[in-house]
Enzyme design. Structure first.
Site, PDB file in Angstrom:
ATOM      1  N   GLU A 128       0.697  -1.175  -0.210  1.00 27.34           N
ATOM      2  CA  GLU A 128      -0.151  -0.071  -0.075  1.00 27.34           C
ATOM      3  C   GLU A 128       0.774   1.152   0.067  1.00 27.34           C
ATOM      4  O   GLU A 128       0.512   2.015   0.875  1.00 27.34           O
ATOM      5  CB  GLU A 128      -0.995  -0.013   1.214  1.00 27.34           C
ATOM      6  CG  GLU A 128      -1.988  -1.313   1.105  1.00 27.34           C
ATOM      7  CD  GLU A 128      -2.775  -1.305   2.296  1.00 27.34           C
ATOM      8  OE1 GLU A 128      -2.693  -0.467   3.385  1.00 27.34           O
ATOM      9  OE2 GLU A 128      -3.706  -2.278   2.316  1.00 27.34           O
ATOM     10  N   ASN A 173       2.285  -4.749  -3.412  1.00 28.36           N
ATOM     11  CA  ASN A 173       0.869  -5.084  -3.046  1.00 28.36           C
ATOM     12  C   ASN A 173      -0.113  -3.903  -3.074  1.00 28.36           C
ATOM     13  O   ASN A 173       0.328  -2.786  -1.925  1.00 28.36           O
ATOM     14  CB  ASN A 173       0.705  -6.147  -1.868  1.00 28.36           C
ATOM     15  CG  ASN A 173      -0.549  -6.903  -1.570  1.00 28.36           C
ATOM     16  OD1 ASN A 173      -1.188  -7.435  -2.648  1.00 28.36           O
ATOM     17  ND2 ASN A 173      -0.945  -6.965  -0.272  1.00 28.36           N
ATOM     18  N   HIS A 209     -10.302  -5.805  -2.062  1.00 31.06           N
ATOM     19  CA  HIS A 209     -11.250  -5.881  -0.853  1.00 31.06           C
ATOM     20  C   HIS A 209     -12.466  -5.145  -1.667  1.00 31.06           C
ATOM     21  O   HIS A 209     -12.168  -3.929  -1.849  1.00 31.06           O
ATOM     22  CB  HIS A 209     -10.654  -5.060   0.232  1.00 31.06           C
ATOM     23  CG  HIS A 209      -9.647  -5.628   1.254  1.00 31.06           C
ATOM     24  ND1 HIS A 209      -9.829  -6.524   1.766  1.00 31.06           N
ATOM     25  CD2 HIS A 209      -8.301  -5.531   0.801  1.00 31.06           C
ATOM     26  CE1 HIS A 209      -8.469  -7.148   2.476  1.00 31.06           C
ATOM     27  NE2 HIS A 209      -7.652  -6.457   1.762  1.00 31.06           N
ATOM     28  N   GLU A 237      -5.898 -10.608  -1.744  1.00 27.69           N
ATOM     29  CA  GLU A 237      -6.496 -10.333  -0.485  1.00 27.69           C
ATOM     30  C   GLU A 237      -8.066 -10.233  -0.835  1.00 27.69           C
ATOM     31  O   GLU A 237      -9.014  -9.679  -0.067  1.00 27.69           O
ATOM     32  CB  GLU A 237      -6.256  -8.889   0.279  1.00 27.69           C
ATOM     33  CG  GLU A 237      -4.615  -9.112   0.264  1.00 27.69           C
ATOM     34  CD  GLU A 237      -4.111  -7.856   1.336  1.00 27.69           C
ATOM     35  OE1 GLU A 237      -5.010  -7.092   2.046  1.00 27.69           O
ATOM     36  OE2 GLU A 237      -2.968  -7.782   1.572  1.00 27.69           O
ATOM     37  N   ASP A 239     -11.852 -10.295  -0.400  1.00 28.45           N
ATOM     38  CA  ASP A 239     -13.001 -10.291   0.271  1.00 28.45           C
ATOM     39  C   ASP A 239     -14.051  -9.568  -0.343  1.00 28.45           C
ATOM     40  O   ASP A 239     -13.910  -8.395  -1.022  1.00 28.45           O
ATOM     41  CB  ASP A 239     -12.705 -10.305   1.735  1.00 28.45           C
ATOM     42  CG  ASP A 239     -12.316  -8.919   2.263  1.00 28.45           C
ATOM     43  OD1 ASP A 239     -12.402  -8.170   1.398  1.00 28.45           O
ATOM     44  OD2 ASP A 239     -11.904  -8.857   3.485  1.00 28.45           O
TER      45      ASP A 239
HETATM   46  C1  XIL Z   1      -5.308  -6.705   8.182  1.00 32.89           C
HETATM   47  C2  XIL Z   1      -5.693  -7.994   8.946  1.00 32.89           C
HETATM   48  O1  XIL Z   1      -6.571  -8.886   8.586  1.00 32.89           O
HETATM   49  C3  XIL Z   1      -6.143  -7.701  10.616  1.00 32.89           C
HETATM   50  O2  XIL Z   1      -6.372  -8.897  11.259  1.00 32.89           O
HETATM   51  C4  XIL Z   1      -5.398  -6.697  11.357  1.00 32.89           C
HETATM   52  O3  XIL Z   1      -5.692  -6.396  12.108  1.00 32.89           O
HETATM   53  C5  XIL Z   1      -5.081  -5.484  10.351  1.00 32.89           C
HETATM   54  O4  XIL Z   1      -4.737  -5.798   9.009  1.00 32.89           O
HETATM   55  N1  XIL Z   1      -4.711  -4.809   3.736  1.00 32.89           N
HETATM   56  C6  XIL Z   1      -3.618  -5.685   4.083  1.00 32.89           C
HETATM   57  C7  XIL Z   1      -3.728  -6.425   5.193  1.00 32.89           C
HETATM   58  O5  XIL Z   1      -2.571  -5.511   3.326  1.00 32.89           O
HETATM   59  O6  XIL Z   1      -2.448  -6.701   6.042  1.00 32.89           O
HETATM   60  C8  XIL Z   1      -4.887  -5.969   6.272  1.00 32.89           C
HETATM   61  O7  XIL Z   1      -4.681  -7.258   7.240  1.00 32.89           O
HETATM   62  C9  XIL Z   1      -5.889  -5.917   5.312  1.00 32.89           C
HETATM   63  C10 XIL Z   1      -5.852  -4.642   4.592  1.00 32.89           C
END
Ligand code: XIL
Length: 757
Positions: A128, A173, A209, A237, A239
């Site tokens: 990020e 990422n 996401h 990632e 979801d």
């Molecule tokens: C999140 C985890 O899922 C949580 O458990 C933690 O508290 C915070 O981070 N983008 C990312 C991940 O790259 O590392 C994040 O993960 C979600 C958003």
């Protein structure tokens, strides 16, 4: 799933927790699912800095080791997440000054990657790094990396990681890069530079996401941009959350989004894996993270009892279908590269083909949307010629493009394919109509069959044109702006498979296309109506106002509050709680920058509004005018849409105004003719500015409520951001739902559909 994935030559994975995978203290159901279903796993938190190096020089690997041990016992890949991120850092890192910080970063990367040398397959080296505008994240976005170490921290991190494990795949990422956007473009520029500088970067992770209402259009295109740079890509990632409470409709849409994400990866040969961020709602971060837990839920494939949701079946289904044998579309040209730069592509692995420019064709001209360029043939030369043939003409095929013709009368060719003796097909315009010609055979005596559009060519307007040959039915069809225009059963099917070159914007100098062409695609199949409509969508900005404030994907942008007044939410027009934005007249709401509309071209706005009527007298609250939305110009707003309060309820009006210049020039207004502006009811407003006819129209609840006179149009291009519920004065007291901006006019049928929808 893992077997289906292997067959499709892709990895399927999830973020996991080492604790839950522990053979003794872990959870059996959890272990079983991860072992049976996945062939790649990602450390959800264990390798984040605050966990792995909580105090300087003190490395704690035991929790991450549980993930590694599990993966090794189950023949799974491991993605190590993540080495440099602005979040989940221990306090001590933030206290370091540049020189110590740089060396602490080097030590961190060298130690962690070195510790797992040959064991972790892929590292998210940098996570990020960008803000929503595509710039390196700064302190206002909670990152000190670029400010303290300079932009070079990214290249350094990759080099240090590579030195520590030369065989590991190294990724950058990022989130919010799944569709074209300032952020996606910023990332592309950054990565292009890294590649040019020989920085050892191997891949781009698309976090993905999303919301259940997200349309993932453009994801595979965006992935191909990076694979064209020689990198691999992955969904890292994914979801898909939904506003509480989950219901069957939302779960069905969620399945679509998971399916699209998986399908996008399979459609891109360089996409290597699909990883979900958790797999059961029991442990999804959406249910625990403060940004989401109040309002959102149900983001993963299984519910909290490990019962599969529709999305799980959908992912299986998409994996079972495998990678498309022929990438679909078979060829695509966005035609928006900076002048002179052709996208590198290998026709054997990517549908984005090379093409050579001929005649006066130039790239990088202003395009269909504020962020897309367009190919301009200039009206002189023969335009661009591809180096490879695109479609077989003896079976179904579809050619589809956005164009902006400069003339309606000239005989001009948008796209064509050469045969040996005759053109295999020609899509063009002639005598004020679009036409699509299909010869039946490649002989000098072969007969051309031509289908002509009913609708006329309108110069200066962007239009989406599709020509389709359906071999099964023996039909040719033309679609304009995604809507069927004309079709004809042709008396003879083409009997020959053309192998000639594909030409864009020309056939001969005398038939060169004189306008702009953007986003041209060719399919080896008859693309169905619904898909054509999707390709033709002219929406340049869309805000559904569903209560969420963090999603930044371009086609699902959210508003944000510029003042301290927090945004609040209310029921939308369907009565769904917290799904419309609620404005009290005090918030300053801005879109996330960007250039939502060009006001010197045709555009349209559609929005649902409910003016607050607290005392139930049928009138809007407040004593003055209220602005629904307005754009930022340099000196004045290039347009605004407002409620204009009259002296009595019968005089209350909706009003749309456009100044003629950016110097305070007199506003030209269109006012609704009768008292349609009531408080307390949801009202649909549509505004259409037609540059060609010079007419502005205001529709209230699908009824034309006011027309011009607009005698001259805004002359300067307004490229400020869009303000929602606010202008200089008279902020909105009410609710807004489902705001869309179009960079073209809307037809009355489209307005009716928006009203009914
Ligand atoms: C999140 C985890 O899922 C949580 O458990 C933690 O508290 C915070 O981070 N983008 C990312 C991940 O790259 O590392 C994040 O993960 C979600 C958003």
């Amino acid at each position: 799933m893992r077997d289906l994935a292997s067959a499709a030559q892709v990895k399927i994975g999830s973020a996991v927790s080492g604790e839950r995978l522990d053979p003794v203290t872990g959870e059996a159901a959890y272990r079983q699912w991860v072992g049976d279903q996945l062939n790649t796993i990602t450390t959800e938190n264990e390798l984040k800095w605050k966990h792995v190096e909580p105090a300087q020089g003190v490395f704690t690997y035991d929790k991450a080791n549980k993930v590694l041990d599990f993966a090794e016992a189950h023949q799974q890949d491991v993605r190590g997440h993540t080495l440099v991120w602005h979040s989940d850092l221990p306090d001590w890192v933030g206290e370091l000054q540049p020189t110590e910080l740089r060396s602490a970063l080097q030590t961190h990367i060298t130690s962690v990657v070195g510790n797992y040398r040959d064991r972790v397959d892929v590292w998210d080296v940098v996570n990020e790094p960008l803000d929503d505008q595509g710039n390196l994240r700064g302190s206002e976005d909670h990152s000190f990396w670029a400010e303290r170490l300079g932009a070079s921290y990214i290249a350094d991190a990759f080099r240090w990681a590579h030195d520590a494990d030369p065989d590991a795949e190294l990724y950058l990422n990022e989130y919010g890069i799944e569709a074209d956007s300032p952020k996606a473009r910023g990332l592309y520029a950054l990565v292009q530079q890294l590649v040019e500088d020989d920085v050892p970067i191997d891949g781009i992770g698309f976090q993905t996401h999303k919301l259940e209402t997200t349309r993932l259009s453009g994801l595979s295109d965006m992935m191909r941009r990076f694979t064209d740079l020689g990198l691999e890509v992955a969904i890292t990632e994914v979801d898909v959350r939904m506003p509480k409470p989950a219901d069957p409709g939302k779960l069905a849409r969620q399945a679509d989004v998971y399916g699209w994400a998986t399908g996008a990866c399979l459609a891109v040969p360089g996409c290597v894996s699909v990883t979900t961020w958790g797999f059961t709602d029991k442990y999804s971060w959406i249910n625990t993270h403060p940004d989401y837990k109040e309002d959102w839920e149900a983001a993963t494939l299984l519910d909290d009892q490990y019962t599969p949701k529709p999305a799980y079946g959908r992912v299986q289904q998409v994996l079972a279908a495998g990678r498309p044998a022929v990438a679909d579309p078979v060829a695509a040209w966005r035609l928006d590269e900076p002048s002179g730069v052709l996208r590198a592509a290998d026709a054997s692995t990517s549908p984005i083909r090379h093409f050579a420019l001929a005649g006066d064709g130039v790239l990088g001209q202003e395009g269909r949307t504020p962020y897309l360029g367009g190919f301009k043939a200039g009206g002189v030369g023969a335009g661009a010629t591809t180096l490879a043939s695109a479609v077989r003409t003896d079976i179904s095929y579809t050619v589809t493009a956005w164009i902006n013709p400069s003339s309606s009368t000239a005989d001009q060719v948008i796209a064509s394919q050469a045969g040996t003796n005759r053109n295999a097909f020609v899509l063009g315009q002639r005598a004020g109509k679009y036409y699509f010609t299909i010869p039946t055979q490649d002989s000098a005596s072969g007969v051309d069959q031509t289908l002509e559009s009913k609708a006329a060519v309108v110069p200066g307007e962007w239009i989406h044109v599709t020509a389709l040959w359906n071999n099964g039915w023996g039909h040719a069809q033309i679609y304009l702006n995604g809507v069927w225009d004309s079709s004809s059963p042709l008396w003879n099917k083409p009997t020959w498979a053309s192998t000639g070159v594909f030409r864009i914007g020309g056939l001969a100098a005398s038939k060169a296309f004189g306008g702009s062409i953007s986003d041209l695609r060719v399919y080896q199949r008859a693309v169905p109506d619904t898909e054509i409509a999707g390709l033709a969508t002219p929406v340049v900005g869309e805000w559904t106002f569903d209560g969420h404030t963090g999603d930044t994907s371009w086609f699902h942008r959210d508003a944000w509050a510029r003042s301290d007044a927090p945004l609040t939410w209310t029921a939308n027009r369907h009565g769904t709680a917290d799904s419309a934005i609620n404005l009290t007249g005090t918030q300053l709401i801005d879109t996330r920058g960007g250039q939502p509309l060009f006001t010197d071209r045709s555009y349209a706005i559609s929005v649902w509004v409910k003016l607050t009527d607290a005392n139930g007298d049928g009138r809007a609250d407040g004593t003055g005018d209220q602005v629904v939305l307005a754009a930022d110009g340099t000196t004045v707003s290039p347009f605004y849409l407002r409620f204009k309060r009259g002296s009595t309820a019968a005089d209350d009006r909706w009003q749309f105004a456009m100044p003629v210049s950016d110097t305070g020039g007199a506003a030209q207004t269109v006012t609704s003719s009768s008292s349609t502006a009531r408080g307390g009811v949801w009202t649909h407003l549509a505004v259409v500015w037609n540059k060609t006819s010079g007419r502005a129209q205001l529709f209230v609840d699908n009824t034309l409520a006011g027309t011009g006179p607009v005698t001259s149009s805004w002359r300067a291009r307004a490229d400020g951001s869009l303000h929602i519920g606010v202008a200089q004065a008279g902020n909105l007291i009410g609710a807004l739902d489902d705001l869309r901006l179009y960079q073209r006019t809307l037809t009355s049928a489209e307005i009716a559909a928006l009203y009914a929808g």
